[in-house]
Design a protein around this motif. Structure first.
Motif, PDB file in Angstrom:
ATOM      1  N   GLN A 167       0.851  -1.190   0.000  1.00 12.90           N
ATOM      2  CA  GLN A 167       0.000   0.000   0.000  1.00 12.90           C
ATOM      3  C   GLN A 167       0.884   1.237   0.000  1.00 12.90           C
ATOM      4  O   GLN A 167       1.859   1.311   0.740  1.00 12.90           O
ATOM      5  N   ASP A 168       0.514   2.221  -0.805  1.00  9.98           N
ATOM      6  CA  ASP A 168       1.356   3.410  -0.885  1.00  9.98           C
ATOM      7  C   ASP A 168       0.915   4.430   0.138  1.00  9.98           C
ATOM      8  O   ASP A 168      -0.030   4.252   0.888  1.00  9.98           O
ATOM      9  N   THR A 206      -0.393   7.392  -0.035  1.00  8.46           N
ATOM     10  CA  THR A 206      -1.661   8.085  -0.199  1.00  8.46           C
ATOM     11  C   THR A 206      -2.809   7.251   0.342  1.00  8.46           C
ATOM     12  O   THR A 206      -3.725   7.760   0.961  1.00  8.46           O
ATOM     13  N   LEU A 207      -2.759   5.941   0.132  1.00  8.12           N
ATOM     14  CA  LEU A 207      -3.790   5.058   0.669  1.00  8.12           C
ATOM     15  C   LEU A 207      -3.818   5.130   2.178  1.00  8.12           C
ATOM     16  O   LEU A 207      -4.860   5.182   2.813  1.00  8.12           O
ATOM     17  N   VAL A 257     -10.243   1.346  -1.325  1.00  8.21           N
ATOM     18  CA  VAL A 257      -9.680   1.040  -2.640  1.00  8.21           C
ATOM     19  C   VAL A 257     -10.785   0.837  -3.671  1.00  8.21           C
ATOM     20  O   VAL A 257     -10.688   1.299  -4.801  1.00  8.21           O
ATOM     21  N   LYS A 273     -11.545   8.291  -6.157  1.00  7.02           N
ATOM     22  CA  LYS A 273     -10.093   8.220  -6.290  1.00  7.02           C
ATOM     23  C   LYS A 273      -9.721   6.826  -6.756  1.00  7.02           C
ATOM     24  O   LYS A 273     -10.021   5.829  -6.117  1.00  7.02           O
ATOM     25  N   VAL A 274      -8.994   6.799  -7.894  1.00 10.02           N
ATOM     26  CA  VAL A 274      -8.605   5.517  -8.466  1.00 10.02           C
ATOM     27  C   VAL A 274      -7.354   4.988  -7.788  1.00 10.02           C
ATOM     28  O   VAL A 274      -7.318   3.866  -7.276  1.00 10.02           O
ATOM     29  N   GLU A 275      -6.281   5.821  -7.776  1.00 12.74           N
ATOM     30  CA  GLU A 275      -5.029   5.381  -7.167  1.00 12.74           C
ATOM     31  C   GLU A 275      -4.080   6.562  -7.059  1.00 12.74           C
ATOM     32  O   GLU A 275      -4.349   7.662  -7.574  1.00 12.74           O
ATOM     33  N   THR A 276      -2.971   6.333  -6.353  1.00 15.30           N
ATOM     34  CA  THR A 276      -1.839   7.263  -6.340  1.00 15.30           C
ATOM     35  C   THR A 276      -0.605   6.497  -6.751  1.00 15.30           C
ATOM     36  O   THR A 276      -0.357   5.405  -6.230  1.00 15.30           O
ATOM     37  N   VAL A 277       0.120   7.051  -7.687  1.00 12.56           N
ATOM     38  CA  VAL A 277       1.362   6.424  -8.161  1.00 12.56           C
ATOM     39  C   VAL A 277       2.490   7.423  -7.935  1.00 12.56           C
ATOM     40  O   VAL A 277       2.588   8.425  -8.668  1.00 12.56           O
ATOM     41  N   TYR A 315      -1.691  11.639  -8.551  1.00 15.19           N
ATOM     42  CA  TYR A 315      -3.010  11.366  -7.959  1.00 15.19           C
ATOM     43  C   TYR A 315      -4.002  11.158  -9.091  1.00 15.19           C
ATOM     44  O   TYR A 315      -4.184  12.042  -9.928  1.00 15.19           O
TER      45      TYR A 315
END
Length: 641
Positions: free
Chosen positions: A26-27, A29-30, A480, A579-583, A587
């Protein structure tokens, strides 16, 4: 990506791991979103699988509790009824044994009584026959010598205390006057014998003064005054000798010379004996010292002119009469400790009862047997009607008379015993065992229930720990995936693992399967893919992040990303942006999924505007703690419709 950017990205991920994230993949942002549950608590709902499992467990517990309760009630009731049935069976069997013993012993006593009475009558016949041969004296001009002694011996043989015995002669009309003369000479002699043998403190003259010197009857139309009998065609049956020597019951006169033909029941008894040449029996009141009569029996035994039982021409010349109450026959029947038996004695011929004064004589009498003692209850059926079904009856006195030998309409005299238990006897067999055994059963089930509750307590305690872990993971999944996607994922997994239990970590397993197995052919389920033809995708990237992060400690990088993306999460929640994801420092969000939105592009633009504004506010606030160049960071946003 440059080495500096790669290092910065690695630093951010290492920094995230050091914070103790639940999931190593998990990153940052999560994690930032997971720490801001103030916005998610209102909308978070546990998955349907959890609700179903909890409902199933609750139903199972209720079912087990009901089973234990019903089992305790059923087994307790069955135990109580079984013990009560056993006690009832013991009571009935014991009563049957008592009854059999009573019937057997009393029948033996009755048989002995009639044998003794028959032997006595036979001895009188034999002695009279001998006297006739020596002195030419025949019936009715015969008196039994040593009468009092022989009567006492007969009383001992019959086993009855205080019986009343008498010799009744048969006198024809032409013999009446001669018999009166014979009686006047004979009566003082046997009075004297009886006074001496019975040790009576009276003289012969005293008895003679209250003795009627002729055959008489009590005239009911003249105040029962002794009245001479007249007539030339009738037969008389006067009392000549009797035992014990005493005045007639209730009258200041001796019963000597009283004609029994005038008695209501005695004439029938005598007629039956004359017709059958056998004894006959009926009920009569027998006086007691307190003046109250109790029901007893009047028995007539024929006396013949010869002792030869084979003689075809022998005739009845007199009777041996005996009046007794059967109370003594029920004494010494049972042993001590055997008690509470009610015996009802019935006559088959109610009309064969009483004498002229005994109009109330009953054909039913009741006794109670307690061990070796017996008690007179009353001249009626005194048993408890609730024991009617337990009645045991048997013949008490059966003289063996053939009904065909009697005139039409004449009753065959028999006595029957009807035996019943008393409530005292029944209660003696009912103990507290039924309650004790039932209580033991209930205590066992109660203890079992306590064990069940204790086990349930530890299971729930462990389940709570497991559920807390599951809920934490589920909240992560909820951050998620959208709620409907999450539920579909769980339902898909539930179909494949329908027998999985919460305590085995169903949600944990599902999370691992869903989040990290990846390929559908590995997980065994078809991928979840839906078409959304009208959405807007938002990409937001921090300009200058790579250079800035390369000059910072990992903790500072983590603070920046957590603060910025946490603020973006709040804005997304407010605008209903998914929110889909943070990479890394990118964002990614979308509008119009999983629920369609009509003006998704407008919402995306508003979200981007608010994010730009929030970016400036956050970086300016963080300059104090993260360095002056933090405020130089900017946000680049791309919107794709």
């Amino acid at each position: 990506m440059s080495d500096t950017q790669s290092l910065s990205s690695k630093k951010s991920r290492i920094t995230h791991f050091s914070k103790g994230s639940l999931n190593p993949f998990q990153d940052t942002t999560l994690d930032s979103a997971s720490r801001d549950h103030a916005y998610r608590r209102e909308t978070y709902q546990p998955p349907e699988v959890a609700k179903q499992e909890e409902a199933n467990i609750l139903r199972a517990k209720i079912l087990v509790a009901l089973i234990i309760l019903l089992a305790a009630s059923g087994v307790g009731t069955a135990t109580y009824l079984l013990v009560k049935d056993q006690e009832r069976a013991t009571f009935e069997n014991q009563f049957a044994g008592y009854s059999s013993e009573i019937l057997t012993v009393t029948q033996q006593k009755v048989d002995q009584f009639f044998l003794a009475l028959d032997a006595f009558s036979a001895s009188v016949s034999s002695q009279a026959e001998s006297e006739n041969a020596l002195r030419n004296t025949s019936w009715p001009f015969y008196a039994v010598p040593d009468w009092s002694i022989k009567a006492q011996r007969l009383a001992q043989l019959t086993g009855v205390s205080d019986p009343e015995l008498a010799i009744v002669s048969i006198v024809h009309a032409e013999e009446k006057d001669k018999f009166n003369e014979f009686a006047a000479q004979t009566i003082p002699k046997w009075y004297q014998e009886s006074i001496e043998n019975e040790k009576i403190e009276k003289t012969v003259d005293e008895f003679m003064r209250i003795t009627v010197p002729f055959i008489f009857f009590h005239d009911p139309e003249n105040n029962y005054i002794p009245t001479p009998l007249t007539g030339s065609s009738r037969e008389y049956r006067p009392l000549l000798q009797f035992y014990p020597l005493k005045p007639y019951d209730g009258f200041p006169l001796m019963q000597t010379m009283y004609d029994t033909v005038t008695a209501l029941g005695q004439v029938e008894l005598a007629n039956i004996s004359m017709a059958t040449r056998k004894p006959s029996i009926g009920f009569v009141l027998i006086g007691r010292q307190d003046g109250n009569g109790i029901p007893g029996s009047q028995i007539i035994q024929p006396i013949y002119d010869t002792a030869d039982t084979e003689a075809e021409d022998r005739s009845i010349v007199a009777f041996t009469g005996i009046r007794l109450h059967w109370l003594d026959y029920f004494k010494n029947v049972l042993t001590d400790g055997e008690f509470g038996i009610v015996v009802v004695l019935r006559s088959a011929c109610p009309n064969l009862c009483g004498e002229i004064f005994d109009v109330n004589a009953s054909s039913v009498v009741s006794y109670r047997i307690d061990g070796q003692n017996a008690e007179y209850l009353g001249d009626s059926d005194m048993h408890n009607p609730k024991y009617d079904s337990m009645e045991i009856s048997g013949v008490f006195v059966d003289i063996g008379i053939d009904e065909s030998e009697l005139p039409e309409g004449t009753c065959v005299p028999t006595l029957t015993l009807h035996i019943y238990p008393s409530e005292d006897l029944e209660q003696s067999f009912y103990t507290s065992n039924a309650i004790i055994y039932t209580a033991v059963v209930v205590v066992i089930f109660f203890f079992t229930s306590l064990v069940f509750l204790l086990y349930d307590y530890f299971v729930r305690r462990r389940q709570t720990i497991v559920m807390e872990r599951i809920m934490r993971q589920d909240k992560i999944v909820a951050n998620v995936f959208p709620t409907n996607i999450r539920d579909r994922l769980y339902q898909s997994q539930q179909k494949q693992k329908s027998s999985r239990d919460l305590q085995r970590g169903i949600f944990n397993d599902s999370l691992e399967d869903l989040a990290f197995e990846g390929d559908s052919h590995i997980s065994g389920s078809a991928p979840l893919a839906d078409l959304f033809p009208s959405i807007t995708v938002i990409f937001a990237d921090i300009a200058g992040f790579t250079a800035w992060s390369s000059a910072r400690e990992p903790q500072q990088v983590f603070v920046l990303l957590e603060t910025i993306y946490g603020a973006f999460d709040k804005i997304a929640y407010r605008h209903n942006v998914f929110k889909v994801e943070t990479v890394g420092d990118c964002y990614v969000a979308a509008v119009g999924l999983p629920e369609p939105v009509d003006k998704h592009a407008v919402v995306a633009c508003k979200f981007a505007r608010d994010c730009l504004k929030k970016m400036k506010e956050v970086t300016l606030k963080l300059e104090v703690s993260l360095g002056p160049d933090t405020g130089d960071l900017d946000l680049r946003i791309g919107i794709h419709r």
